[in-house]
Design an enzyme around this catalytic site. Structure first.
Site, PDB file in Angstrom:
ATOM      1  N   THR A 107       0.922  -1.113  -0.070  1.00  0.00           N
ATOM      2  CA  THR A 107       0.019  -0.136   0.278  1.00  0.00           C
ATOM      3  C   THR A 107       0.834   1.223  -0.049  1.00  0.00           C
ATOM      4  O   THR A 107       1.900   1.220   0.828  1.00  0.00           O
ATOM      5  CB  THR A 107      -0.799   0.040   1.169  1.00  0.00           C
ATOM      6  OG1 THR A 107      -1.614  -1.281   1.336  1.00  0.00           O
ATOM      7  CG2 THR A 107      -1.992   1.174   1.304  1.00  0.00           C
ATOM      8  N   GLY A 110       2.339   8.393   0.544  1.00  0.00           N
ATOM      9  CA  GLY A 110       3.034   9.400   0.128  1.00  0.00           C
ATOM     10  C   GLY A 110       4.331   8.946  -0.512  1.00  0.00           C
ATOM     11  O   GLY A 110       5.144   9.623  -1.119  1.00  0.00           O
ATOM     12  N   SER A 118       6.822   0.592   0.250  1.00  0.00           N
ATOM     13  CA  SER A 118       5.486   0.878  -0.299  1.00  0.00           C
ATOM     14  C   SER A 118       5.583   0.483  -1.927  1.00  0.00           C
ATOM     15  O   SER A 118       4.233   0.557  -2.273  1.00  0.00           O
ATOM     16  CB  SER A 118       4.984   2.340   0.033  1.00  0.00           C
ATOM     17  OG  SER A 118       5.748   3.229  -0.293  1.00  0.00           O
ATOM     18  N   GLY A 181       1.670   6.397   5.680  1.00  0.00           N
ATOM     19  CA  GLY A 181       2.611   5.654   6.485  1.00  0.00           C
ATOM     20  C   GLY A 181       2.942   6.657   7.613  1.00  0.00           C
ATOM     21  O   GLY A 181       3.473   6.159   8.676  1.00  0.00           O
ATOM     22  N   LEU A 474      10.186   3.780  13.521  1.00  0.00           N
ATOM     23  CA  LEU A 474       9.688   3.153  12.548  1.00  0.00           C
ATOM     24  C   LEU A 474       9.649   4.047  11.333  1.00  0.00           C
ATOM     25  O   LEU A 474       9.779   3.503  10.139  1.00  0.00           O
ATOM     26  CB  LEU A 474       8.125   2.394  12.853  1.00  0.00           C
ATOM     27  CG  LEU A 474       7.489   1.709  11.774  1.00  0.00           C
ATOM     28  CD1 LEU A 474       8.402   0.494  11.333  1.00  0.00           C
ATOM     29  CD2 LEU A 474       6.000   1.274  12.138  1.00  0.00           C
ATOM     30  N   TYR A 476      11.544   5.823  10.308  1.00  0.00           N
ATOM     31  CA  TYR A 476      12.998   6.089   9.491  1.00  0.00           C
ATOM     32  C   TYR A 476      13.446   4.306   9.363  1.00  0.00           C
ATOM     33  O   TYR A 476      14.275   4.059   9.753  1.00  0.00           O
ATOM     34  CB  TYR A 476      13.706   6.806  10.203  1.00  0.00           C
ATOM     35  CG  TYR A 476      13.727   8.216  10.476  1.00  0.00           C
ATOM     36  CD1 TYR A 476      12.621   8.985  10.154  1.00  0.00           C
ATOM     37  CD2 TYR A 476      14.208   8.722  11.565  1.00  0.00           C
ATOM     38  CE1 TYR A 476      12.481  10.098  10.048  1.00  0.00           C
ATOM     39  CE2 TYR A 476      14.148  10.311  11.484  1.00  0.00           C
ATOM     40  CZ  TYR A 476      13.079  10.870  11.013  1.00  0.00           C
ATOM     41  OH  TYR A 476      12.988  12.283  11.156  1.00  0.00           O
TER      42      TYR A 476
HETATM   43  C1  LIG Z   1      11.684  13.891   2.725  1.00  0.00           C
HETATM   44  C2  LIG Z   1      11.299  13.227   4.085  1.00  0.00           C
HETATM   45  C3  LIG Z   1      10.821  13.867   4.860  1.00  0.00           C
HETATM   46  C4  LIG Z   1      10.558  13.313   6.191  1.00  0.00           C
HETATM   47  N1  LIG Z   1      10.130  14.115   7.314  1.00  0.00           N
HETATM   48  C5  LIG Z   1       9.631  13.485   8.414  1.00  0.00           C
HETATM   49  C6  LIG Z   1       9.216  14.255   9.225  1.00  0.00           C
HETATM   50  O1  LIG Z   1       9.431  15.309   9.566  1.00  0.00           O
HETATM   51  N2  LIG Z   1       8.667  13.471  10.455  1.00  0.00           N
HETATM   52  C7  LIG Z   1       8.562  12.181  10.664  1.00  0.00           C
HETATM   53  O2  LIG Z   1       8.259  11.632  11.615  1.00  0.00           O
HETATM   54  N3  LIG Z   1       8.974  11.508   9.764  1.00  0.00           N
HETATM   55  C8  LIG Z   1       9.374  11.898   8.340  1.00  0.00           C
HETATM   56  N4  LIG Z   1       9.632  11.272   7.451  1.00  0.00           N
HETATM   57  C9  LIG Z   1       9.388   9.856   7.300  1.00  0.00           C
HETATM   58  C10 LIG Z   1       8.132   9.773   7.085  1.00  0.00           C
HETATM   59  O3  LIG Z   1       7.328   9.674   8.285  1.00  0.00           O
HETATM   60  C11 LIG Z   1       7.817   8.065   6.739  1.00  0.00           C
HETATM   61  O4  LIG Z   1       8.578   7.765   5.594  1.00  0.00           O
HETATM   62  C12 LIG Z   1       6.274   7.633   6.314  1.00  0.00           C
HETATM   63  O5  LIG Z   1       6.226   5.959   6.532  1.00  0.00           O
HETATM   64  C13 LIG Z   1       6.007   8.325   4.994  1.00  0.00           C
HETATM   65  O6  LIG Z   1       4.589   8.186   4.691  1.00  0.00           O
HETATM   66  P1  LIG Z   1       4.253   7.875   2.995  1.00  0.00           P
HETATM   67  O7  LIG Z   1       2.753   7.466   3.270  1.00  0.00           O
HETATM   68  O8  LIG Z   1       4.590   9.003   2.627  1.00  0.00           O
HETATM   69  O9  LIG Z   1       5.108   6.581   2.783  1.00  0.00           O
HETATM   70  P2  LIG Z   1       4.749   5.276   1.868  1.00  0.00           P
HETATM   71  O10 LIG Z   1       6.285   4.847   1.379  1.00  0.00           O
HETATM   72  O11 LIG Z   1       3.764   5.433   1.032  1.00  0.00           O
HETATM   73  O12 LIG Z   1       4.512   4.107   2.969  1.00  0.00           O
HETATM   74  C14 LIG Z   1       5.202   3.999   4.333  1.00  0.00           C
HETATM   75  C15 LIG Z   1       4.779   2.710   4.861  1.00  0.00           C
HETATM   76  O13 LIG Z   1       3.479   2.779   5.455  1.00  0.00           O
HETATM   77  C16 LIG Z   1       2.645   1.759   4.563  1.00  0.00           C
HETATM   78  N5  LIG Z   1       1.488   2.625   4.292  1.00  0.00           N
HETATM   79  C17 LIG Z   1       1.132   3.934   3.652  1.00  0.00           C
HETATM   80  N6  LIG Z   1      -0.029   4.113   3.592  1.00  0.00           N
HETATM   81  C18 LIG Z   1      -0.641   2.961   4.232  1.00  0.00           C
HETATM   82  C19 LIG Z   1      -2.130   2.788   4.316  1.00  0.00           C
HETATM   83  N7  LIG Z   1      -3.052   3.833   3.814  1.00  0.00           N
HETATM   84  N8  LIG Z   1      -2.474   1.694   4.913  1.00  0.00           N
HETATM   85  C20 LIG Z   1      -1.577   0.876   5.093  1.00  0.00           C
HETATM   86  N9  LIG Z   1      -0.263   0.970   5.278  1.00  0.00           N
HETATM   87  C21 LIG Z   1       0.187   2.086   4.720  1.00  0.00           C
HETATM   88  C22 LIG Z   1       3.542   1.571   3.508  1.00  0.00           C
HETATM   89  O14 LIG Z   1       3.003   0.352   2.828  1.00  0.00           O
HETATM   90  C23 LIG Z   1       4.603   1.598   3.880  1.00  0.00           C
HETATM   91  O15 LIG Z   1       5.082   0.212   4.542  1.00  0.00           O
HETATM   92  C24 LIG Z   1      10.322  11.922   6.285  1.00  0.00           C
HETATM   93  C25 LIG Z   1      10.659  11.093   5.046  1.00  0.00           C
HETATM   94  C26 LIG Z   1      11.211  11.751   4.003  1.00  0.00           C
HETATM   95  C27 LIG Z   1      11.442  10.962   2.802  1.00  0.00           C
END
Ligand SMILES: Cc1cc2nc3c(=O)[nH]c(=O)nc-3n(C[C@H](O)[C@H](O)[C@H](O)COP(=O)(O)OP(=O)(O)OC[C@H]3O[C@@H](n4cnc5c(N)ncnc54)[C@H](O)[C@@H]3O)c2cc1C
Ligand SMILES: *[C@@H]1O[C@H](CO)[C@@H](O)[C@H](O)[C@H]1NC(C)=O
Ligand SMILES: *[C@@H]1O[C@H](CO)[C@@H](O)[C@H](O)[C@H]1NC(C)=O
Ligand SMILES: *[C@@H]1O[C@H](CO)[C@@H](O)[C@H](O)[C@H]1NC(C)=O
Ligand SMILES: *[C@@H]1O[C@H](CO)[C@@H](O)[C@H](O)[C@H]1NC(C)=O
Ligand SMILES: *[C@@H]1O[C@H](CO)[C@@H](O)[C@H](O)[C@H]1NC(C)=O
Ligand SMILES: *[C@@H]1O[C@H](CO)[C@@H](O)[C@H](O)[C@H]1NC(C)=O
Length: 541
Positions: A107, A110, A118, A181, A474, A476
């Protein structure tokens, strides 16, 4: 709710047929697509949201949310199918068809996962990309919001600011981070010392479970609702939306960012910061980002520049008084400070022009890089000599673009019990230490050099950080700390190795929830919580 036209059916038969040569031994892609077509007969043509590799848009749909260039190489394993649902009801059939055809699901929210979990894995898989489920509805009177799991935190911030300048949500910095995430992994930002994590402020959710049921907090039960707030969504289902509690911020906040090099006593200041930043009043958030810099114009002499970056929930005068009292060594002066609104502070913190809030709605992250990140928790101050050793590593060629980021805890973080949600790193932690190695496109094939470098940094700091377990965050995600066996029943003892680092004692409760809600381990990945093996004797829960 329309029936597929003959032409879409013909298109899909062609698609099913032509993808069969690429079909893998484990996952039956043809079976999966046939199953989807059957499931959706009475709904809508699936061709509007299902992409297979023969579709010319497939590479751009895949690439659209890749936020670590390390996983956008030709050699990176690709999904068999990408699905971009437009409605919640489209998701249960996907679960049903994937299960029936032994395809794993990833799933994507972002796409910011540090290890690309993901959208990358070594077994045949399907991406459910939620980017179209990104509606945000703010209720300023109730101080709540419903946020589609495909939204970004920037979208949430924008919609809140639209309704009120004094409401906020305690989530991360980068506006393109996805709430899927981020909220399910914990999620922190400027407001963590005052209001805790994003996950601490989630009050309801909608999820599709392994049986394809759409559940809310009431129907999923408190144990599953506990698990998805910090335990990772990917182990438990597909989260569709979150309901969050909004928090109060003043109309005017104050920001500053000041740089200090080694010649300007950066090491002493960082050392001192460890004693004061976690104890400041909770309106004051002061973090540090340190990286290598040139000490001379021609780059022949190197130094380290530490950037002290702050948001204070109050005005300049009080901030200056506080800093004068508790951290005069930093030498903060009025000219360093700027008063602005909360939403401007969000933009300021990521280096965006403070009057261009529309960019918060843009899900394209500028400057996506190649990187590997790791995390640690610091419980007693690191001595000066400890930092000096880190700087020596930064002076190596692979340290050229590296960073460490120090985020102070204390305040509300220290008050929330370790078992309130699965995220356990609370009282007793002075700050989170975040390590990042970056490299450029020309080194794409030499990533190992940089990955080895950050592993050496991680070994070097081991004596200075939390131990038994060595804590990790988690959000990170770091596959170095351990992964599940990828065949057969996942051993709980194997998962415990990485699980206790992220979750400490909460790991066992996560296993218990997993055993109840997904005993067949359908929602499976490299670091998914395993269920207990089926038990034929006495009840072991
Ligand atoms: C540039 C950057 C800046 C960041 N800044 C911060 C920050 O300021 N604070 C902080 O705490 N973290 C920060 N992060 C880390 C961020 O919180 C995690 O990477 C988070 O998991 C991103 O969520 P996503 O939905 O974008 O990622 P994805 O890669 O889409 O998902 C991450 C994980 O969650 C799962 N997932 C996503 N959506 C769902 C859903 N709807 N249902 C079930 N599972 C799901 C995915 O399968 C995967 O295992 C940052 C990361 C980056 C790359
Ligand atoms: C819709 O589905 C029902 C059974 O679920 C089936 O009897 C009916 O023929 C379908 N309608 C169309 C137009 O395909
Ligand atoms: C690719 O998929 C999109 C959306 O599913 C569809 O509109 C388009 O016609 C497809 N294009 C090709 C070349 O298959
Ligand atoms: C993928 O997206 C990144 C930015 O997110 C961009 O730099 C890169 O060129 C894209 N690659 C392809 C093949 O489109
Ligand atoms: C660095 O610290 C020393 C001793 O504490 C002090 O004398 C000196 O003025 C400081 N230098 C700067 C640039 O602040
Ligand atoms: C440091 O100097 C080198 C050599 O002149 C140059 O290539 C590099 O861009 C400089 N780095 C910074 C951060 O200014
Ligand atoms: C969104 O941001 C990206 C990256 O900064 C930029 O290239 C693009 O033009 C922006 N899109 C809009 C609509 O502003």
């Amino acid at each position: 709710m329309k029936t597929p036209t003959i032409s879409t059916l013909v298109f899909f038969l062609a698609l099913v047929f032509s993808s069969s040569c690429a079909a893998s031994a484990v996952g039956d892609v043809d079976g999966f697509l046939e199953c989807l077509m059957e499931e959706f007969q009475n709904y809508t043509s699936i061709s509007s949201f299902v992409y297979t590799p023969i579709n010319s848009s497939f590479p751009s749909v895949l690439n659209f949310s890749i936020r670590n260039m390390r996983f956008s190489l030709d050699s990176t394993p690709k999904p068999q199918v990408i699905i971009t649902p437009e409605h919640e009801y489209q998701i249960p059939p996907i679960i049903y068809c994937a299960k029936g055809n032994q395809l794993q699901i990833r799933t994507r929210g972002g796409g910011h996962d540090f290890e690309g979990r993901s959208y990358v894995t070594d077994v045949p898989f399907v991406i459910i990309d939620l980017l179209k489920l990104s509606e945000v509805t703010v209720d300023a009177r109730q101080k709540t919001a419903w946020v589609g799991a495909g939204a970004t935190i920037g979208m949430l911030y924008y919609r809140i600011a639209e309704k009120s300048p004094t409401l906020a949500f305690p989530a991360g910095f980068s506006p393109t981070v996805g709430v899927g995430g981020h909220f399910s992994g914990g999620g922190y930002g400027i407001l963590l010392r005052k209001y805790g994590l994003a996950a601490d402020n989630v009050i309801d959710a909608r999820i599709v479970d392994a049986n394809g049921r759409i559940l809310t907090r009431k129907s999923m039960g408190e144990d599953l609702f506990w698990a998805i707030r910090g335990g990772g969504g990917a182990s438990f289902g597909v989260i569709l939306a979150w309901k969050v509690r909004l928090v109060d911020v003043p109309e005017t906040v104050t920001v500053f960012t000041i740089g200090r090099t080694l010649e300007q006593n950066a090491t002493q200041l960082i050392h001192r910061w460890q004693y004061v930043a976690p104890k400041f009043e909770r309106n004051l958030f002061l973090r540090i980002v340190a990286r290598r810099a040139n000490a001379s114009e021609d780059g022949s002499k190197l130094t380290i520049r530490a950037s002290f970056n702050s948001v204070f929930l109050g005005r300049i005068d009080r901030l200056l008084a506080l800093m004068q009292k508790y951290f005069p060594e930093l030498g903060l002066v009025r000219e360093d400070c700027t008063e602005m609104s909360w939403i401007q502070a969000i933009l300021y913190n990521v280096g965006l022009p403070i009057d261009s809030r529309e960019v918060l709605l843009n899900r394209t992250q500028p400057g996506v890089r190649y990187y590997k990140g790791k995390s640690d928790y610091v419980q007693k101050p690191i001595p000066i000599s400890g930092f000096e050793g880190i700087w020596r590593l930064f002076y190596e060629p692979e340290g050229r673009e590296a960073e460490i980021l120090l985020t102070p805890y204390g305040g509300k973080m220290a008050e929330i019990p370790e078992s309130a949600i699965p995220f356990p790193h609370r009282a007793g932690n002075l700050y989170k230490l975040h390590h990042m190695a970056y490299w450029k496109a020309e080194d794409a094939q030499n990533a190992d050099k940089y990955i080895n470098w950050i592993r050496r940094l991680y070994s070097y700091v081991a004596p200075y950080v939390s131990q038994s377990p060595r804590g990790a965050f988690l959000c990170y995600r770091d596959l170095d700390i351990g992964v599940n066996n990828n065949e057969g029943v996942v051993s709980i003892e194997t998962a415990r190795v990485w699980g206790t680092k992220y979750f400490k004692n909460n790991f066992d409760r996560l296993v218990q929830v997993k055993t109840r809600v997904d005993p067949g381990h359908f929602f499976r990945e490299e670091q998914s919580i395993p269920p207990r093996p089926r038990w034929t004797g006495k009840d072991d829960i």
